[in-house]
Design a protein around this motif. Structure first.
Motif, short mmCIF file in Angstrom:
data_model
loop_
_atom_site.label_atom_id
_atom_site.label_comp_id
_atom_site.label_asym_id
_atom_site.label_seq_id
_atom_site.Cartn_x
_atom_site.Cartn_y
_atom_site.Cartn_z
N GLN A 262 41.28 33.21 39.73
CA GLN A 262 40.30 33.32 38.65
C GLN A 262 40.88 32.97 37.28
O GLN A 262 40.14 32.87 36.30
CB GLN A 262 39.74 34.75 38.61
CG GLN A 262 38.98 35.16 39.85
CD GLN A 262 37.71 34.36 40.05
OE1 GLN A 262 37.05 33.97 39.09
NE2 GLN A 262 37.35 34.13 41.30
N HIS A 263 42.20 32.81 37.20
CA HIS A 263 42.86 32.53 35.93
C HIS A 263 42.53 33.61 34.90
O HIS A 263 42.31 33.33 33.71
CB HIS A 263 42.47 31.15 35.40
CG HIS A 263 42.83 30.04 36.32
ND1 HIS A 263 44.08 29.43 36.32
CD2 HIS A 263 42.12 29.43 37.29
CE1 HIS A 263 44.11 28.50 37.24
NE2 HIS A 263 42.93 28.47 37.85
N ARG A 264 42.53 34.85 35.35
CA ARG A 264 42.27 36.00 34.50
C ARG A 264 43.17 37.14 34.91
O ARG A 264 43.43 37.34 36.11
CB ARG A 264 40.81 36.49 34.62
CG ARG A 264 39.76 35.52 34.10
CD ARG A 264 39.85 35.37 32.58
NE ARG A 264 38.84 34.44 32.08
CZ ARG A 264 38.96 33.13 32.07
NH1 ARG A 264 40.04 32.55 32.57
NH2 ARG A 264 38.01 32.38 31.55
N ARG A 265 43.64 37.89 33.93
CA ARG A 265 44.36 39.12 34.24
C ARG A 265 43.37 40.21 34.66
O ARG A 265 42.18 40.13 34.36
CB ARG A 265 45.20 39.58 33.05
CG ARG A 265 46.30 38.58 32.68
CD ARG A 265 47.06 39.05 31.46
NE ARG A 265 47.99 40.13 31.81
CZ ARG A 265 48.42 41.04 30.94
NH1 ARG A 265 47.98 41.04 29.70
NH2 ARG A 265 49.29 41.95 31.32
N ILE A 266 43.88 41.21 35.35
CA ILE A 266 43.04 42.29 35.88
C ILE A 266 43.36 43.59 35.16
O ILE A 266 44.52 44.03 35.12
CB ILE A 266 43.25 42.46 37.39
CG1 ILE A 266 42.74 41.23 38.14
CG2 ILE A 266 42.57 43.73 37.89
CD1 ILE A 266 43.03 41.24 39.63
N LEU A 267 42.33 44.18 34.59
CA LEU A 267 42.42 45.48 33.94
C LEU A 267 41.76 46.52 34.82
O LEU A 267 40.64 46.31 35.28
CB LEU A 267 41.72 45.43 32.58
CG LEU A 267 41.55 46.76 31.84
CD1 LEU A 267 42.91 47.30 31.39
CD2 LEU A 267 40.62 46.60 30.65
N GLN A 311 53.92 43.85 36.57
CA GLN A 311 53.11 42.77 37.12
C GLN A 311 52.39 42.07 35.96
O GLN A 311 51.48 42.65 35.36
CB GLN A 311 52.10 43.31 38.13
CG GLN A 311 52.72 44.08 39.29
CD GLN A 311 53.50 43.18 40.22
OE1 GLN A 311 53.11 42.04 40.47
NE2 GLN A 311 54.60 43.69 40.76
N ASN A 312 52.78 40.85 35.64
CA ASN A 312 52.24 40.19 34.45
C ASN A 312 50.74 39.94 34.52
O ASN A 312 50.07 39.83 33.49
CB ASN A 312 52.98 38.87 34.20
CG ASN A 312 54.39 39.08 33.70
OD1 ASN A 312 54.71 40.14 33.16
ND2 ASN A 312 55.24 38.09 33.88
#
Length: 354
Positions: A262-267, A311-312
């Motif tokens: 998804q080319h997104r970080r996960i919060l 984990q970046n």
């Protein structure tokens, strides 16, 4: 996560922004990746993580409570750098075509004031509006008889709070929470997100339940993937770090791959555990048992933070939740989600001390 009975509900189990210690770096949609629309003024990808705790409201005056300054100081003392506020509107039936305020909706004035108090306490703010149903009904079951009318009402609701977020300088905003019954309508949500961006320029997320996030197809219109991380971690109550780590390892692998696609970080827009025996087996439940289990809650806090540290692609966590308001708690504090005054709070202080 909202509360049981009239003021709260239990999240149903189906089958089975970004901040450094003193600052915030947000991931703009698609920046550096070539995916998704973006605003030129929005910063590029960051690698810091949110250290947050949610302070929900169950009454129009909660955020003006004399307890509010003490709660904010307590949140800050854990090492948290973010606090999330959850103004909530309601609809009577899952088929209704709109939502409305009640006496359980935080007043706009109180929300503005508590954002100001949070900023004065050195905390950054995410505003995360909720839509709920009466009693123990699950908001994921909302399926309006007229979807077009419901989404029109929802845009009015969510842009109202986007205006408050903009006006108060809130650092992040959630466009929705656990609305699995309608979150499959990608076109409608894309319009919602566009409307929110017309009112608010900060980073946006949507808080999907842990069993919902893979069915969302509008992540690239947002800045972050938000997940309410209530995965069951064990079949039986446990404090075993190795067992909890193995449970998170398989989840972590799937999330890392999903983030990359998804080319997104996960919060983790929410994560939490009641201090009850069995909380690791059903983190979404307010009433898994009547037996206190502070050690199990603390072990679960430790396992989550240990599992995702470094984990970046992981953008951090906002824990559910801090103390309940005086007179409103339907779960005794010794059994509730709050870590305050329990070993779980000491876990936060140790992990977030640096």
């Amino acid at each position: 996560m909202t509360a049981p009975a009239v003021k709260r509900r239990t999240v149903a189990f189906v089958a089975a922004v970004l901040v450094a210690v003193g600052g915030c770096v947000s991931t703009g949609p698609g920046q550096g990746s070539g995916h998704g629309a973006t605003h030129a003024s929005r910063p590029g990808p960051g690698t810091s993580t949110m250290r947050g705790i949610t302070l929900p409201s169950w009454n129009r005056t909660d955020y003006d409570s004399p307890a509010a300054p003490r709660y904010l100081r307590g949140i800050r003392a854990t090492g948290a750098r973010w606090v999330t506020f959850t103004p909530t509107w309601y609809q009577k039936r899952v088929t209704d075509t709109g939502m409305h305020t009640t006496e359980e909706t935080a007043s706009d004035a109180s929300l503005r004031r508590i954002v100001g108090r949070a900023h004065a306490a050195g905390l950054k703010v995410m505003i995360k509006p909720h839509v709920d149903l009466p009693g123990d009904l699950d908001r994921a079951e909302i399926r309006p008889r007229d979807r077009a009318a419901w989404f029109a009402a929802y845009r009015r609701f969510i842009t109202h709070y986007a205006d408050i977020a903009a006006g108060t300088g809130a650092e992040q905003f959630a466009v929705g929470t656990e609305l699995a019954g309608v979150s499959g309508d990608t076109t409608a949500w894309t319009k919602v997100i566009k409307a929110v961006r017309d009112h608010y320029e900060g980073p946006l997320t949507y808080a999907a339940n842990y069993d919902e996030y893979q069915h969302i197809h509008f992540w690239k219109a947002l800045d972050l993937i938000g997940i309410d991380a209530y995965w069951p971690l064990a079949e039986k109550p446990t404090t075993d770090p190795a067992l909890l780590d193995r449970a998170w390892a398989s989840i972590r692998q799937k999330l890392a791959a999903y983030s990359a696609r998804q080319h997104r970080r996960i919060l983790f827009t929410e994560a939490g555990y009641v201090s009850q025996r069995g909380s690791t087996t059903a983190p979404y439940s307010w009433t898994v048992s009547t037996h206190p289990a502070n050690a199990e809650q603390a072990a679960a806090y430790q396992a989550l933070l240990d599992s995702f540290e470094g984990q970046n692609w992981w953008a951090g966590v906002c824990w559910w939740m801090w103390d309940d308001w005086p007179g409103s708690g339907e779960t005794p504090a010794r059994l509730a989600y709050t870590p305050h005054g329990k070993p779980a709070e000491e876990v936060l202080r140790r992990k977030w001390a640096h």
